[in-house]
Design a protein around this motif. Structure first.
Motif, PDB file in Angstrom:
ATOM      1  N   ILE A  34      77.460  40.254 -91.118  1.00 31.95           N
ATOM      2  CA  ILE A  34      77.490  41.454 -91.466  1.00 31.95           C
ATOM      3  C   ILE A  34      77.977  41.005 -92.859  1.00 31.95           C
ATOM      4  O   ILE A  34      77.194  42.004 -93.798  1.00 31.95           O
ATOM      5  N   MET A  66      76.319  42.356 -95.817  1.00 30.36           N
ATOM      6  CA  MET A  66      76.826  42.812 -96.796  1.00 30.36           C
ATOM      7  C   MET A  66      76.685  42.879 -98.880  1.00 30.36           C
ATOM      8  O   MET A  66      76.350  43.415 -99.436  1.00 30.36           O
ATOM      9  N   GLN A 124      71.448  60.689 -89.891  1.00 24.07           N
ATOM     10  CA  GLN A 124      72.636  59.698 -89.178  1.00 24.07           C
ATOM     11  C   GLN A 124      71.165  58.404 -89.590  1.00 24.07           C
ATOM     12  O   GLN A 124      70.291  59.075 -89.493  1.00 24.07           O
ATOM     13  N   ALA A 173      76.910  50.324 -80.255  1.00 24.22           N
ATOM     14  CA  ALA A 173      76.823  50.863 -81.785  1.00 24.22           C
ATOM     15  C   ALA A 173      76.055  49.411 -82.394  1.00 24.22           C
ATOM     16  O   ALA A 173      76.386  48.466 -82.290  1.00 24.22           O
ATOM     17  N   ILE A 230      75.960  47.331 -86.539  1.00 24.95           N
ATOM     18  CA  ILE A 230      76.416  47.369 -88.128  1.00 24.95           C
ATOM     19  C   ILE A 230      75.853  47.348 -89.041  1.00 24.95           C
ATOM     20  O   ILE A 230      74.547  46.210 -88.915  1.00 24.95           O
ATOM     21  N   GLY A 279      77.303  47.792 -94.189  1.00 28.52           N
ATOM     22  CA  GLY A 279      78.286  47.299 -93.392  1.00 28.52           C
ATOM     23  C   GLY A 279      78.738  49.050 -92.986  1.00 28.52           C
ATOM     24  O   GLY A 279      80.010  48.693 -92.370  1.00 28.52           O
ATOM     25  N   ARG A 280      77.716  49.962 -92.720  1.00 30.24           N
ATOM     26  CA  ARG A 280      77.924  50.959 -91.519  1.00 30.24           C
ATOM     27  C   ARG A 280      77.412  50.755 -90.454  1.00 30.24           C
ATOM     28  O   ARG A 280      76.392  50.010 -90.388  1.00 30.24           O
ATOM     29  N   VAL A 281      77.844  51.419 -89.630  1.00 32.01           N
ATOM     30  CA  VAL A 281      77.964  51.670 -88.634  1.00 32.01           C
ATOM     31  C   VAL A 281      76.495  52.837 -88.002  1.00 32.01           C
ATOM     32  O   VAL A 281      76.776  53.686 -88.330  1.00 32.01           O
ATOM     33  N   ALA A 282      75.567  51.619 -87.168  1.00 35.20           N
ATOM     34  CA  ALA A 282      74.457  53.132 -87.024  1.00 35.20           C
ATOM     35  C   ALA A 282      74.941  52.729 -85.462  1.00 35.20           C
ATOM     36  O   ALA A 282      75.236  51.643 -84.197  1.00 35.20           O
ATOM     37  N   LEU A 283      74.444  53.939 -84.528  1.00 33.92           N
ATOM     38  CA  LEU A 283      74.642  53.944 -83.400  1.00 33.92           C
ATOM     39  C   LEU A 283      72.932  53.126 -82.753  1.00 33.92           C
ATOM     40  O   LEU A 283      71.912  53.850 -83.796  1.00 33.92           O
TER      41      LEU A 283
END
Lengths: 159, 804
Positions: B428, B432, B668, B770, B772, B776-780
């Motif tokens: 991750i 990033m 989203q 989930a 990442i 760096g953002r979380v995605a479902l």
């Protein structure tokens, strides 16, 4: 009230402990410093579907998915949209790690347990659920948060 | 830990592996594989268990393993042919062997009756005459086992993987040290004999060695007749006090191998003339070669036996070497295998691990040249004589065999977990970093960017390798099931064939550990409740033998375990009746077939008329369901009357990497598992229809499938997205149901690391997990099945009530 309360508010056992005080709106709260892992600035969270409104979503904390609880909303206080000035306190609750969204961290308090008074009966049920006790600090009232209540109950239909 | 205990622990760990190998070999044999390599593999496994057991004096285990092994040996030498019956007996024998191992480990005891019954069955496979010959009839079996004691301890070290830790060598040494002492001297007349001529030189005495001690040591190996030759003693006036004049001829009877005998002379060998050869008794001479376990088997069997631990090539080589001397050869050829270790010893330290087959061939060829001199072994070049000549040979062979099997190490799981977590974060961070660098406006051709690209490749590679460490095939769980099925089938008197599929499906280790209980339960249930009795099956025109299929597969980023039987299927009126009688549903409830089938998952529900030992306490399916749900899994059942039922449970592959389609819906970013996706298309307004004015369906070619607005289904948006402004992704759910997911856009395809939501929060319906993303953002990650099912079943009344 509960077991957790008795071991923190037992009279006569004047154990000293450090607490982190923080503000939500114009109220002051605190949690045991030992359960706080870190404090970081607000970052936009990914919203989770079908969750109570106080669950702001999840963020990435160095590879872990961290749910963010808007503590103000959880306590039934009015809350505003989080901004960069808001703070996330990363706390351990049992096996879990969650982030608590608060307005600002204000202080580190060193105090002894016997100064904690039980939550008076006047408090609403919602407050009583989350507040373990109160104490006075330089004329201000600080509420001690019961962290184990903060997460929503595991819902049956979650499976 | 006590070193001996830790060696023992290692032995039992290896037993587990060996038993597993054995069972898979036997299962292959049951399926009709009579390849000699398969039979050899099973034989080796049993043999190694026996060998190890010998070192620890586990008599019961040895005794049983010996008989088992003898039967297998009959198969190897083609005297016993593989039939269905034989395979079944062998499989049951393997269960008993596993029991013996378990008993030895826990210090418990084994059901004597079962063991004896099994021994009788095994003996039954071999005709009487032959059984007598092999010493398997009645009490003869004991002798057979006893005779082995002298050899087996050494075997432990041989079958150890060559790369083994030093303590294994300790084991071998200890075993070797204790073996001669532990082996009871045998005075049977048929026992083979060694003729040892021992002529000490003066130097031997000068080094303070003493013949008496050597002879005493030799006497421990068996009965000795010692004859002293005083012919060389000069008249007293010529006698020098510092000269050696005496020589001895020792006839040793017993089970000692040549290496045992040589070992006795280990410290004096350089200072004496030593001739060790077979005593001239013809029957003894032809019966024994040093590496043979069973001295009473005849010569051809011995040849095969000698190659016990060797792969085919080696076996052929040894057979060739063995074949050169005349069959009725007397002493020198009988000691034939002995030369093999001689050159091996001359080779630079003869590290077995580095010994390749080519090397072995060379050795064997040299050996066949040398064997003429075998009667009088050449003078040693090394001061320390080889204590275990045959051991060395077999060890070398085992090492050669080990190159075929991949060497493994055992690592503490915590260490692997730490590594995996760190690598996850590395991936991750790397993503990033890349993103930041590009955002900062650096040219893609800049050195930094190129370096980052290399880093990305490397990171991926590390990630893949690390993931592979923890992922394990479900084989380890599946392998325990055949036994369970056999036992349950025996108990309920049904004939069952277990078919397993997808054993190599990989899933995270933590999931594997928790698969066993639900599978066990479902299998028991399938046999006990699902399958009919043989009579019923016959009456119903089905094969008497019921089939239960256990399968594992990856689907939609989850592992699916299916247990399918071809039995009677769910008796829906009865299930319904019971549910009503037990107050689980209202009498007038209108339920679909599907819903009735799912009633069996309700707590306290049991359709069995008689509560049996195996299942039927009414806790079964309910418990299964709950334990699966606790893992974030689901279980469902499909059933067809008189055709059978199929349970499928699907579990998340925690920590697995998922190929996903990154989509956006209601602002989203979401990930849909690629494995669910059939195709994607841009819906045209005229293809979308509303059924009953409410539920949207989309026409894809000639079929209508439900159109699910992902943004709305997840509650991210209240207003439906106009279909024409989005993209429809056609997905197929686990149950085979199709639906089109309406999203705003497809961003691309990506491999994502699955992060559990349950770890810090809880399960959310419609969300599998989930991940990442690079920013760096979380995605479902979408749970496609849940989305499809929800849309199909708008009134999940039953479901709600069942989820307690």
């Amino acid at each position: 009230m509960t077991d957790t309360m008795t071991d923190t508010v037992t009279p006569g056992v004047a154990q000293r402990r450090e607490l982190i005080a923080f503000r939500i709106g114009d109220q002051e709260f605190c949690v045991d410093i030992m359960s706080v892992r870190e404090i970081r600035g607000w970052a936009p969270a990914t919203p989770l579907p079908r969750t109570p409104s106080f669950v702001k979503g999840v963020i990435n904390l160095r590879g872990a998915v961290l749910p963010i609880i808007d503590l103000g909303a959880r306590l039934g206080l009015t809350t505003s949209e989080p901004t960069a000035r808001h703070v996330i306190m990363v706390v351990h609750i049992g096996e879990r790690t969650i982030g608590l969204l608060v307005d600002a961290v204000s202080d580190i308090i060193n105090m002894s347990d016997d100064l904690v008074q039980p939550t008076p009966d006047v408090a609403s049920d919602q407050v009583k659920t989350f507040v373990k006790g109160l104490f006075a600090l330089e004329g201000r009232m600080v509420s001690l948060i019961a962290l184990d209540r903060v997460l929503p109950e595991t819902e049956a239909e979650a499976a | 830990m006590d070193p001996f205990e830790s060696i023992k622990a290692t032995f039992f760990q290896e037993c587990d592996e060996l038993l597993t190998d054995m069972e898979s070999g036997l299962l292959a044999m049951e399926a009709g594989d009579d390849d000699s390599e398969t039979i050899n593999a099973v034989f080796r496994a049993v043999h190694s268990v026996k060998g190890g057991a010998g070192a620890f004096g586990l008599d019961e285990l040895i005794r049983f393993a010996h008989i088992f092994e003898t039967v297998l040996d009959e198969m190897r030498s083609d005297r016993l042919h593989l039939t269905d019956e034989v395979a079944k007996v062998l499989l049951r024998a393997s269960d008993v062997l596993a029991d013996h191992v378990a008993a030895a480990r826990s210090g418990g005891s084994v059901d004597e009756g079962r063991t004896l019954g099994m021994i009788a069955d095994l003996q039954g496979l071999i005709d009487q005459e032959r059984a007598a010959e092999l010493g398997l009839d009645g009490d003869g079996s004991d002798d057979g086992a006893d005779e082995d004691f002298g050899f087996v301890p050494i075997v432990l070290s041989l079958d150890e993987p060559a790369a083994d830790a030093p303590e294994v060598d300790v084991a071998a040494l200890m075993a070797a040290a204790t073996a001669p002492a532990g082996a009871p001297p045998q005075a049977t007349t048929a026992a083979p004999a060694w003729l040892v001529t021992f002529r000490p030189k003066a130097e031997m005495y000068a080094k303070a060695n003493e013949t008496g001690l050597v002879l005493r040591e030799l006497a421990r190996l068996g009965d000795v007749e010692v004859v002293v030759d005083t012919a060389a003693v000069p008249p007293l006036d010529q006698l020098s006090a510092e000269q050696a004049y005496l020589s001895w001829t020792i006839r040793l009877r017993g089970e000692a191998t040549e290496s045992d005998v040589r070992e006795v002379f280990e410290f004096v060998e350089d200072d004496c003339e030593l001739i060790i050869c077979r005593d001239g008794e013809p029957e003894a001479a032809s019966a024994e070669t040093p590496t043979v376990d069973d001295p009473e088997s005849d010569a051809p069997a011995s040849a095969v036996e000698a190659a016990a631990a060797a792969p085919l090539d080696l076996e052929a080589l040894l057979a060739r070497v063995q074949g050169e001397p005349a069959p009725e050869a007397a002493p020198p050829p009988a000691a034939m295998p002995q030369p093999v270790p001689e050159p091996a010893q001359a080779a630079p330290k003869a590290d077995p691990a580095n010994m390749d087959v080519a090397g072995l061939i060379a050795l064997a060829e040299q050996a066949s040249l040398d064997h003429v001199q075998a009667a009088a072994p050449p003078a040693k070049t090394e001061p320390k004589p080889d204590p275990k000549a045959d051991a060395r040979a077999e060890r070398t062979a085992a090492a050669a065999g080990a190159t075929a099997a991949t060497p493994t190490i055992r690592v503490d799981l915590d260490r692997v977990d730490r590594l995996i977590n760190a690598v996850g974060e590395l991936v991750i961070q790397q993503a990033m970093l890349s993103q930041r660098v590009f955002e900062s406006g650096l040219a893609r051709s800049s050195d930094v960017a190129l370096g980052l690209e290399d880093l990305e490749l490397l990171t991926r590679e590390i990630q893949d390798s690390v993931m592979a460490i923890r992922a394990q095939p479900v084989k380890s769980v599946f392998q325990r099931m055949p036994r369970l099925v056999r036992e349950v089938a025996d108990m309920v008197g049904k004939k069952v064939r277990l078919v397993m599929d997808g054993e190599n499906t990989e899933v995270d280790k933590t999931v594997i550990e928790r698969l066993s209980d639900p599978i066990t339960h479902m299998l028991r249930n399938a046999i006990d409740h699902g399958l009919e009795t043989p009579e019923e099956r016959e009456a119903g025109g089905k094969a008497i033998e019921g089939t239960v299929r256990l399968a594992a597969l990856h689907r939609g980023g989850r592992i699916v375990i299916e247990v399918q039987d071809d039995g009677r299927g769910i008796n829906r009126p009865r299930v319904r009746g019971i549910a009503v009688a037990k107050g689980l549903i209202a009498e007038d409830a209108v339920l679909s077939d599907d819903e009735i089938d799912n009633l069996i998952f309700l707590p306290g529900f049991s359709t069995a008329d008689v509560v049996s030992d195996i299942s039927g306490r009414g806790v079964g399916m309910d418990v299964v369901k709950r334990s699966i749900q606790a893992l974030g899994g689901r279980i469902s059942i499909t059933s067809e009357p008189s055709k059978g039922s199929k349970f499928s449970m699907s579990l998340p592959l925690t920590l697995a990497v998922l190929d996903g389609m990154v989509v956006s819906a209601a602002e989203q970013t979401l990930v849909a598992p690629l494995s669910n996706i059939v195709e994607s298309l841009t819906p045209r307004a005229e293809d979308v229809h509303l059924v009953g004015g409410r539920d949207a369906v989309i026409r894809i070619r000639d079929t209508f499938v439900p159109l699910i607005d992902v943004g709305m289904a997840l509650g991210f948006r209240d207003e439906p997205l106009p279909p024409a402004s989005g993209v429809a992704v056609l997905v197929e759910s686990e149950g085979g149901g199709k639906a089109a997911l309406l999203v705003e856009a497809i961003q691309g395809q990506r491999q994502v690391v699955i992060k559990s939501l349950e770890a810090n929060y809880q399960h959310i319906h419609g969300v599998a997990a989930a991940t990442i993303l690079g920013d760096g953002r979380v995605a479902l990650i979408l749970d496609v099945d849940a989305l499809v099912t929800t849309s199909r079943r708008k009134a999940p009344r039953i479901e709600k009530r069942m989820a307690v």
